[in-house]
Scaffold this motif. Structure first.
Motif, short mmCIF file in Angstrom:
data_model
loop_
_atom_site.label_atom_id
_atom_site.label_comp_id
_atom_site.label_asym_id
_atom_site.label_seq_id
_atom_site.Cartn_x
_atom_site.Cartn_y
_atom_site.Cartn_z
N TRP A 138 0.78 -1.23 0.00
CA TRP A 138 0.00 0.00 0.00
C TRP A 138 0.82 1.29 0.00
O TRP A 138 0.30 2.34 -0.38
CB TRP A 138 -0.93 0.02 1.22
N LEU A 139 2.06 1.23 0.40
CA LEU A 139 2.86 2.45 0.46
C LEU A 139 3.70 2.62 -0.79
O LEU A 139 4.17 1.64 -1.36
CB LEU A 139 3.76 2.46 1.69
N PRO A 140 3.95 3.87 -1.24
CA PRO A 140 4.72 4.08 -2.48
C PRO A 140 6.19 3.69 -2.36
O PRO A 140 6.77 3.16 -3.29
CB PRO A 140 4.56 5.58 -2.74
N LEU A 141 6.80 3.93 -1.19
CA LEU A 141 8.23 3.61 -1.02
C LEU A 141 8.35 2.18 -0.52
O LEU A 141 8.77 1.92 0.61
CB LEU A 141 8.88 4.60 -0.04
N ARG A 142 8.01 1.24 -1.38
CA ARG A 142 7.87 -0.14 -0.93
C ARG A 142 9.19 -0.77 -0.50
O ARG A 142 9.21 -1.66 0.32
CB ARG A 142 7.22 -0.98 -2.04
N ARG A 143 10.31 -0.36 -1.10
CA ARG A 143 11.57 -1.02 -0.80
C ARG A 143 12.54 -0.12 -0.02
O ARG A 143 13.73 -0.40 0.02
CB ARG A 143 12.23 -1.51 -2.10
N HIS A 144 12.03 0.94 0.55
CA HIS A 144 12.90 1.85 1.29
C HIS A 144 13.37 1.19 2.57
O HIS A 144 12.61 0.52 3.27
CB HIS A 144 12.14 3.14 1.61
N ARG A 145 14.65 1.39 2.90
CA ARG A 145 15.23 0.76 4.10
C ARG A 145 14.54 1.23 5.36
O ARG A 145 14.33 0.44 6.30
CB ARG A 145 16.72 1.08 4.17
N LEU A 146 14.13 2.51 5.40
CA LEU A 146 13.47 3.02 6.59
C LEU A 146 12.14 2.30 6.84
O LEU A 146 11.71 2.16 7.99
CB LEU A 146 13.22 4.53 6.45
N LEU A 147 11.50 1.85 5.77
CA LEU A 147 10.25 1.12 5.92
C LEU A 147 10.48 -0.19 6.66
O LEU A 147 9.72 -0.55 7.57
CB LEU A 147 9.64 0.86 4.54
N ARG A 148 11.54 -0.90 6.29
CA ARG A 148 11.84 -2.16 6.97
C ARG A 148 12.20 -1.94 8.43
O ARG A 148 11.77 -2.70 9.31
CB ARG A 148 12.97 -2.88 6.23
N VAL A 149 13.00 -0.89 8.69
CA VAL A 149 13.37 -0.58 10.07
C VAL A 149 12.15 -0.17 10.88
O VAL A 149 11.97 -0.58 12.04
CB VAL A 149 14.44 0.53 10.09
N GLY A 150 11.28 0.63 10.26
CA GLY A 150 10.07 1.06 10.95
C GLY A 150 9.16 -0.11 11.31
O GLY A 150 8.62 -0.17 12.41
N CYS A 151 9.02 -1.05 10.38
CA CYS A 151 8.20 -2.23 10.65
C CYS A 151 8.81 -3.07 11.78
O CYS A 151 8.08 -3.62 12.61
CB CYS A 151 8.07 -3.08 9.39
N ALA A 152 10.15 -3.13 11.81
CA ALA A 152 10.81 -3.87 12.89
C ALA A 152 10.56 -3.21 14.23
O ALA A 152 10.30 -3.90 15.23
CB ALA A 152 12.31 -3.96 12.60
N ALA A 153 10.62 -1.88 14.27
CA ALA A 153 10.40 -1.16 15.53
C ALA A 153 8.96 -1.33 16.01
O ALA A 153 8.71 -1.57 17.20
CB ALA A 153 10.73 0.32 15.34
N VAL A 154 8.01 -1.23 15.08
CA VAL A 154 6.60 -1.41 15.44
C VAL A 154 6.36 -2.83 15.95
O VAL A 154 5.63 -3.05 16.91
CB VAL A 154 5.70 -1.10 14.24
N THR A 155 6.99 -3.81 15.29
CA THR A 155 6.86 -5.21 15.72
C THR A 155 7.36 -5.39 17.14
O THR A 155 6.70 -6.04 17.97
CB THR A 155 7.64 -6.13 14.78
N ALA A 156 8.54 -4.84 17.44
CA ALA A 156 9.11 -4.97 18.78
C ALA A 156 8.21 -4.36 19.84
O ALA A 156 8.06 -4.90 20.95
CB ALA A 156 10.49 -4.32 18.82
N LEU A 157 7.58 -3.24 19.52
CA LEU A 157 6.67 -2.60 20.47
C LEU A 157 5.39 -3.41 20.66
O LEU A 157 4.92 -3.60 21.78
CB LEU A 157 6.32 -1.18 19.99
N LEU A 158 4.84 -3.91 19.54
CA LEU A 158 3.58 -4.64 19.63
C LEU A 158 3.72 -5.96 20.39
O LEU A 158 2.77 -6.41 21.02
CB LEU A 158 3.04 -4.92 18.22
N LEU A 159 4.90 -6.57 20.31
CA LEU A 159 5.09 -7.86 20.97
C LEU A 159 4.84 -7.79 22.48
O LEU A 159 4.40 -8.76 23.09
CB LEU A 159 6.51 -8.38 20.73
N PHE A 160 5.10 -6.62 23.05
CA PHE A 160 5.00 -6.50 24.51
C PHE A 160 3.81 -5.65 24.93
O PHE A 160 3.72 -5.25 26.09
CB PHE A 160 6.30 -5.94 25.07
N VAL A 161 2.89 -5.39 24.00
CA VAL A 161 1.65 -4.71 24.37
C VAL A 161 0.84 -5.65 25.27
O VAL A 161 0.59 -6.80 24.91
CB VAL A 161 0.84 -4.35 23.10
N PRO A 162 0.44 -5.19 26.45
CA PRO A 162 -0.33 -6.09 27.34
C PRO A 162 -1.73 -6.34 26.78
O PRO A 162 -2.42 -5.42 26.36
CB PRO A 162 -0.38 -5.30 28.66
N PHE A 163 -2.10 -7.60 26.74
CA PHE A 163 -3.43 -7.99 26.26
C PHE A 163 -3.96 -9.07 27.20
O PHE A 163 -3.37 -10.14 27.32
CB PHE A 163 -3.35 -8.52 24.83
#
Length: 206
Positions: free
Chosen positions: A29-54
């Motif tokens: 869905w995003l235009p910059l599909r292969r940008h390195r920052l996109l991969r890093v951003g997804c990794a950071a969001v993943t790390a945060l979501l893993l420890f979201v209390p549910f």
């Protein structure tokens, strides 16, 4: 399973799956599909979501309360797809993917549905027998690799994990297939079949 490695194993498995989903969604869905920052951003969001209390526990722990024994082929497919997304290098060929998806769909259907169709048999019972499980996984790995499929290494990985008691279950079949892997493979098989049917129908009309 060794309780000391539970958090590491489950959080890494859940993180790889979540990271892959986020990368796939962003690259679609995003235009910059292969940008390195996109991969890093997804990794950071993943790390945060893993420890979201549910419901009083981290997300990764809650997710695995539904599937405490993720099969090695499923984990291998997730890691291979994630590596391909990150590095642009295909780990498995299309034929390897077809073998894994077909294996998951067929094996899961036989293992989970046979009590309904053939209640006098209990194929799951044989997974508790160490010799049967070991020879079954070793034979499956050797046959697939001998036929030229790299995906056979995942069956060897299942055998190694089984011997190391990497999962909670001591049933060998749980190392080869799990309900989520089965349902995903069934869905992919159905999508592939529908696509082929629509293509054949379009060709006939043309």
């Amino acid at each position: 399973m060794n309780r000391g490695i539970d958090p590491v194993f489950y959080s890494l498995a859940c993180g790889a799956a979540l990271w892959l989903v986020l990368l796939w969604a962003c690259m679609c869905w995003l235009p910059l599909r292969r940008h390195r920052l996109l991969r890093v951003g997804c990794a950071a969001v993943t790390a945060l979501l893993l420890f979201v209390p549910f419901r009083g526990m981290p997300l990764w722990n809650w997710a695995f309360s539904f599937c405490p024994n993720p099969s090695l082929p499923m984990l291998g497919m997730i890691c291979a797809a994630l590596w391909s997304r990150l590095g642009g290098v295909a780990v498995f060929t299309p034929a390897d993917w077809r073998v894994l998806i077909g294996f998951g769909a067929i094996t899961g259907s036989v293992l989970y549905l046979h009590p309904v169709l053939l209640p006098v048999f209990d194929l799951y019972y044989w997974g508790w027998h160490h010799a049967v499980a070991v020879w079954g996984m070793a034979g499956l790995a050797l046959v697939t690799i001998a036929l030229g499929y790299r995906s056979g290494v995942l069956f060897f990985a299942a055998l190694i994990a089984y011997e190391l008691e990497a999962l909670e279950s001591r049933n060998g079949w749980d190392y080869l297939v799990d309900p989520i892997f089965w349902l995903v493979c069934l869905g992919l098989t159905a999508m592939h079949g529908a696509r082929r049917w629509l293509t054949a129908r379009a060709v006939r009309r043309a």
